[in-house]
Write a protein that holds these residues in place. Structure first.
Motif, PDB file in Angstrom:
ATOM      1  N   UNK A 106      20.357 -85.786  59.006  1.00  0.00           N
ATOM      2  CA  UNK A 106      21.880 -86.209  59.230  1.00  0.00           C
ATOM      3  C   UNK A 106      22.590 -85.106  59.312  1.00  0.00           C
ATOM      4  N   UNK A 107      22.632 -84.170  58.718  1.00  0.00           N
ATOM      5  CA  UNK A 107      23.279 -82.758  58.616  1.00  0.00           C
ATOM      6  C   UNK A 107      22.406 -81.335  58.722  1.00  0.00           C
ATOM      7  N   UNK A 108      21.605 -81.487  59.555  1.00  0.00           N
ATOM      8  CA  UNK A 108      20.273 -80.616  59.667  1.00  0.00           C
ATOM      9  C   UNK A 108      21.110 -78.986  59.934  1.00  0.00           C
ATOM     10  N   UNK A 109      22.023 -79.123  60.501  1.00  0.00           N
ATOM     11  CA  UNK A 109      22.753 -77.685  60.971  1.00  0.00           C
ATOM     12  C   UNK A 109      23.229 -77.056  59.471  1.00  0.00           C
ATOM     13  N   UNK A 110      23.399 -77.836  58.456  1.00  0.00           N
ATOM     14  CA  UNK A 110      23.751 -77.376  57.180  1.00  0.00           C
ATOM     15  C   UNK A 110      22.698 -77.039  56.359  1.00  0.00           C
ATOM     16  N   UNK A 111      21.630 -77.787  56.589  1.00  0.00           N
ATOM     17  CA  UNK A 111      20.733 -77.758  55.412  1.00  0.00           C
ATOM     18  C   UNK A 111      19.274 -76.952  56.188  1.00  0.00           C
ATOM     19  N   UNK A 112      19.127 -76.640  57.463  1.00  0.00           N
ATOM     20  CA  UNK A 112      18.078 -75.766  57.860  1.00  0.00           C
ATOM     21  C   UNK A 112      18.305 -74.446  58.511  1.00  0.00           C
ATOM     22  N   UNK A 113      17.582 -73.548  58.256  1.00  0.00           N
ATOM     23  CA  UNK A 113      17.586 -72.396  58.982  1.00  0.00           C
ATOM     24  C   UNK A 113      17.304 -72.419  60.311  1.00  0.00           C
ATOM     25  N   UNK A 114      17.379 -71.259  61.159  1.00  0.00           N
ATOM     26  CA  UNK A 114      17.109 -71.307  62.688  1.00  0.00           C
ATOM     27  C   UNK A 114      15.489 -71.648  63.001  1.00  0.00           C
ATOM     28  N   UNK A 115      14.620 -71.570  62.150  1.00  0.00           N
ATOM     29  CA  UNK A 115      13.276 -72.176  62.440  1.00  0.00           C
ATOM     30  C   UNK A 115      12.658 -73.220  61.695  1.00  0.00           C
ATOM     31  N   UNK A 116      13.747 -74.040  61.169  1.00  0.00           N
ATOM     32  CA  UNK A 116      13.470 -75.257  60.311  1.00  0.00           C
ATOM     33  C   UNK A 116      13.298 -75.163  58.986  1.00  0.00           C
ATOM     34  N   UNK A 117      13.490 -73.897  58.400  1.00  0.00           N
ATOM     35  CA  UNK A 117      13.167 -73.704  56.649  1.00  0.00           C
ATOM     36  C   UNK A 117      14.509 -74.260  56.144  1.00  0.00           C
ATOM     37  N   UNK A 118      14.131 -75.099  55.089  1.00  0.00           N
ATOM     38  CA  UNK A 118      15.137 -75.597  54.219  1.00  0.00           C
ATOM     39  C   UNK A 118      15.871 -74.886  53.430  1.00  0.00           C
ATOM     40  N   UNK A 129       9.322 -76.168  55.215  1.00  0.00           N
ATOM     41  CA  UNK A 129      10.120 -76.289  56.578  1.00  0.00           C
ATOM     42  C   UNK A 129       9.923 -77.707  57.058  1.00  0.00           C
ATOM     43  N   UNK A 130      11.150 -78.213  57.366  1.00  0.00           N
ATOM     44  CA  UNK A 130      11.126 -79.419  58.128  1.00  0.00           C
ATOM     45  C   UNK A 130      11.254 -79.431  59.615  1.00  0.00           C
ATOM     46  N   UNK A 131      10.272 -79.980  60.245  1.00  0.00           N
ATOM     47  CA  UNK A 131      10.396 -80.072  61.747  1.00  0.00           C
ATOM     48  C   UNK A 131      10.022 -81.254  62.454  1.00  0.00           C
ATOM     49  N   UNK A 324       8.215 -69.778  61.300  1.00  0.00           N
ATOM     50  CA  UNK A 324       9.303 -69.699  60.397  1.00  0.00           C
ATOM     51  C   UNK A 324       9.007 -68.458  59.468  1.00  0.00           C
ATOM     52  N   UNK A 325      10.007 -67.898  59.289  1.00  0.00           N
ATOM     53  CA  UNK A 325      10.066 -66.756  58.163  1.00  0.00           C
ATOM     54  C   UNK A 325       9.214 -65.521  58.739  1.00  0.00           C
ATOM     55  N   UNK A 326       8.843 -65.420  60.038  1.00  0.00           N
ATOM     56  CA  UNK A 326       8.417 -64.181  60.720  1.00  0.00           C
ATOM     57  C   UNK A 326       9.477 -63.235  60.825  1.00  0.00           C
TER      58      UNK A 326
ATOM     59  N   UNK B 134      11.263 -74.222  69.959  1.00  0.00           N
ATOM     60  CA  UNK B 134      10.985 -74.764  68.696  1.00  0.00           C
ATOM     61  C   UNK B 134      11.687 -76.235  68.408  1.00  0.00           C
ATOM     62  N   UNK B 135      11.017 -77.081  68.229  1.00  0.00           N
ATOM     63  CA  UNK B 135      11.234 -78.520  68.250  1.00  0.00           C
ATOM     64  C   UNK B 135      12.743 -78.612  67.546  1.00  0.00           C
ATOM     65  N   UNK B 136      13.019 -77.989  66.497  1.00  0.00           N
ATOM     66  CA  UNK B 136      14.337 -78.435  65.752  1.00  0.00           C
ATOM     67  C   UNK B 136      15.503 -77.940  66.563  1.00  0.00           C
ATOM     68  N   UNK B 137      15.576 -77.229  67.611  1.00  0.00           N
ATOM     69  CA  UNK B 137      16.560 -76.462  68.130  1.00  0.00           C
ATOM     70  C   UNK B 137      17.361 -77.603  68.881  1.00  0.00           C
ATOM     71  N   UNK B 138      16.448 -78.595  69.870  1.00  0.00           N
ATOM     72  CA  UNK B 138      17.270 -79.252  70.912  1.00  0.00           C
ATOM     73  C   UNK B 138      17.584 -80.532  70.132  1.00  0.00           C
TER      74      UNK B 138
END
Lengths: 366, 153
Positions: A106-118, A129-131, A324-326, B134-138
């Motif tokens: 519901x609030x992924x922008x707050x809880x996920x980093x740019x490539x899905x890391x929590x 990571x959540x994807x 993620x993390x690279x 990367x799917x999370x971005x859309x």
């Protein structure tokens, strides 16, 4: 012993991460008690990795991509990945983790980093990571134990079936001089080339054009590379993907073998080469050169010297932006790799039959 | 820009490698990457050493032949562009003296100067899509991440 405030906070955070890992693992154990446990073993990057499935839902979805790497069972795999899906096992994520995932959704922008890391849940020891659409990957590097959960195995997108567990495998292997890269690879057991470039640059076309030649296929999309003691590529998936009708026309050998032809509006055409051409798939070989494919529209395919910087620019961004993390470590490893071998542009002509000839000729010269 | 001002690479957001005289730079958060060669690569490597802007100008003028004013303006323009792209950030003056280190620059007495060419930062945005793939971005308006239809090759 008294800890200072920083150490105390660090320890508390790490303890919380451990508790989170254990809670996710408890979910896997419930799923395991509820159904079949299926263990499959694969030689990935020269390490034996066990995929331990609770229930059958994910087995047919995730194992075909690794089929060419299946190996003998062992009591002591280097890494164990525990997998389950809620739909087929009836076992949901444990409540606390489920609440976290609801919050993340519901609030992924707050809880996920740019490539899905929590955010806050990753450390030197733990990764998570959540994807999309609903896959959770968790790794404890100290225990060499990972967990992969999806909501419904049947709803896994085709690209996840084509290159499964990429994030977990890269996390674990990157500390062992194995780097997942976005590249194709063709050659012979004594040596071959890495095909570096972003999507659409011609990696798949180049790799698949070699199926009718003496060259063997290690990858057309993602593979593992090592830089020590010599540059070496390990096959990771035997998945071949093509996009659009033109690609399919170019490869009549493959055209009737794709199993998702009815979904090409939404998906790339995908097959597992080990099912149809097992003799053409190779586990790995030394890297003799990095080629950067470029579509020219001209008839003939030619090689042209490229700088190591150009090869790095073709190889590194498309790899790093998808993992993620690279970051710095990945970049340094890839720089070391391109410095160690010759680099060329592979200017692709429309006569794709020339591609394996040009590559074979190069391999005889270096 | 003060002559005493120095800059640092905007790590960890930015990673970079110098390879055969070419600098490849990646902005991990923006999905962009860059290339610098010749004078641009020298300027980047000087920034990495955290030398002051004044010393940087002096270094480039010692290494390259050309109009001194043009060299200064070109270096200043590149530094500004690197800042605008958030590849480098201004360094704290107090830490500059502690952390900076210089290398011996060969002058015209022992090395022929190279003709100065205006440095150019090559910027590539073609892989920003990859980050978006990367799917999370859309994202739908509801805030729920949604995958793009196609994925990277």
């Amino acid at each position: 012993m008294k800890l200072n405030q920083t150490e105390s906070n660090y320890s508390a955070d790490e303890a919380d991460r451990l508790a989170y890992f254990q809670t996710v693992f408890a979910g896997f154990q419930r799923a395991k008690q509820n159904g079949d446990l299926i263990n499959r073993f694969y030689n990935i990057g020269s390490y034996t990795i066990c995929l331990s499935f609770a229930g059958t839902g994910l087995v047919s979805q995730l194992t075909p991509a690794f089929a060419h790497l299946e190996t003998m069972p062992t009591e002591t795999p280097a890494l164990t990945v525990c997998l389950w899906d809620s739909a087929s096992t009836g076992i949901k994520l444990p409540l606390l983790v489920s609440s976290l995932i609801s919050l993340v959704r519901s609030r992924w922008q707050e809880h996920l980093d740019i490539r899905g890391e929590i955010k806050g849940y990753n450390s030197d020891r733990f990764r998570t990571v959540f994807q999309w659409p609903a896959t959770l990957s968790v790794l404890d590097l100290q225990q060499n134990l990972a967990i992969y959960w999806v909501d419904a195995a049947a709803e896994l997108p085709y690209f996840e079936r084509g290159s499964p567990l990429r994030t977990i495998l890269n996390w674990w292997l990157e500390n062992r001089d194995r780097q997942c890269v976005h590249a194709g690879a063709v050659g012979t057991p004594t040596g071959g080339v890495l095909l570096a470039g972003k999507g659409g640059s011609g990696k798949s076309t180049s790799a698949l054009a070699c199926l009718k030649s003496e060259l063997l296929y290690a990858s057309d999309d993602y593979c593992l590379v090592a830089s020590d003691p010599i540059p070496y590529v390990y096959s990771l998936y035997n998945t071949a993907k093509l996009k659009g009708a033109t690609d399919l026309e170019r490869f009549p050998l493959l055209a009737n073998k794709f199993n998702n032809l009815d979904r090409l509006e939404e998906e790339k055409a995908m097959i597992f080469l080990a099912e149809h051409f097992p003799e053409k798939v190779v586990a790995g070989f030394p890297i003799k050169a990095v080629l950067v494919p470029r579509v020219t529209g001209k008839k003939d395919t030619i090689l042209q010297r490229a700088s190591a910087g150009a090869a790095l620019a073709a190889l590194a961004p498309s790899t790093i932006f998808q993992l993620p993390s690279a970051g710095k470590q990945t970049f340094q490893m890839l720089a070391k790799l391109v410095k160690a071998v010759d680099c060329y542009y592979l200017n692709l002509g429309t006569d794709i039959g020339q591609i394996p000839q040009i590559i074979s000729q190069l391999l005889t010269q270096i | 820009m003060l002559v005493s001002e120095s800059f640092i690479i905007n790590s960890p957001k930015v990673v970079h490698e110098t390879i055969d005289g070419e600098v490849v730079i990646i902005n991990l958060e923006e999905g962009t990457y860059y290339s610098l060669v010749k004078v641009g690569a020298d300027i980047w490597n000087a920034v990495e050493r955290r030398i002051s802007f004044g010393d940087l100008i002096e270094e480039i003028q010692m290494r390259y032949s050309g109009d001194k004013e043009e060299i200064e303006e070109s270096v200043k323009a590149l530094i500004k562009e690197l800042q605008q792209e958030e590849l480098i950030i201004s360094n704290d003056v107090s830490s500059t003296q502690e952390n900076s280190f210089s290398v011996e620059i060969k002058t015209s007495d022992n090395l022929e100067k190279i003709k100065f060419e205006i440095p150019k930062l090559e910027k590539y945005t073609d892989m920003q899509d990859l980050l978006l793939l990367d799917p999370i971005h859309e994202v739908e308006e509801t805030g729920w991440p949604k995958a793009k239809v196609e994925v990277a090759e």
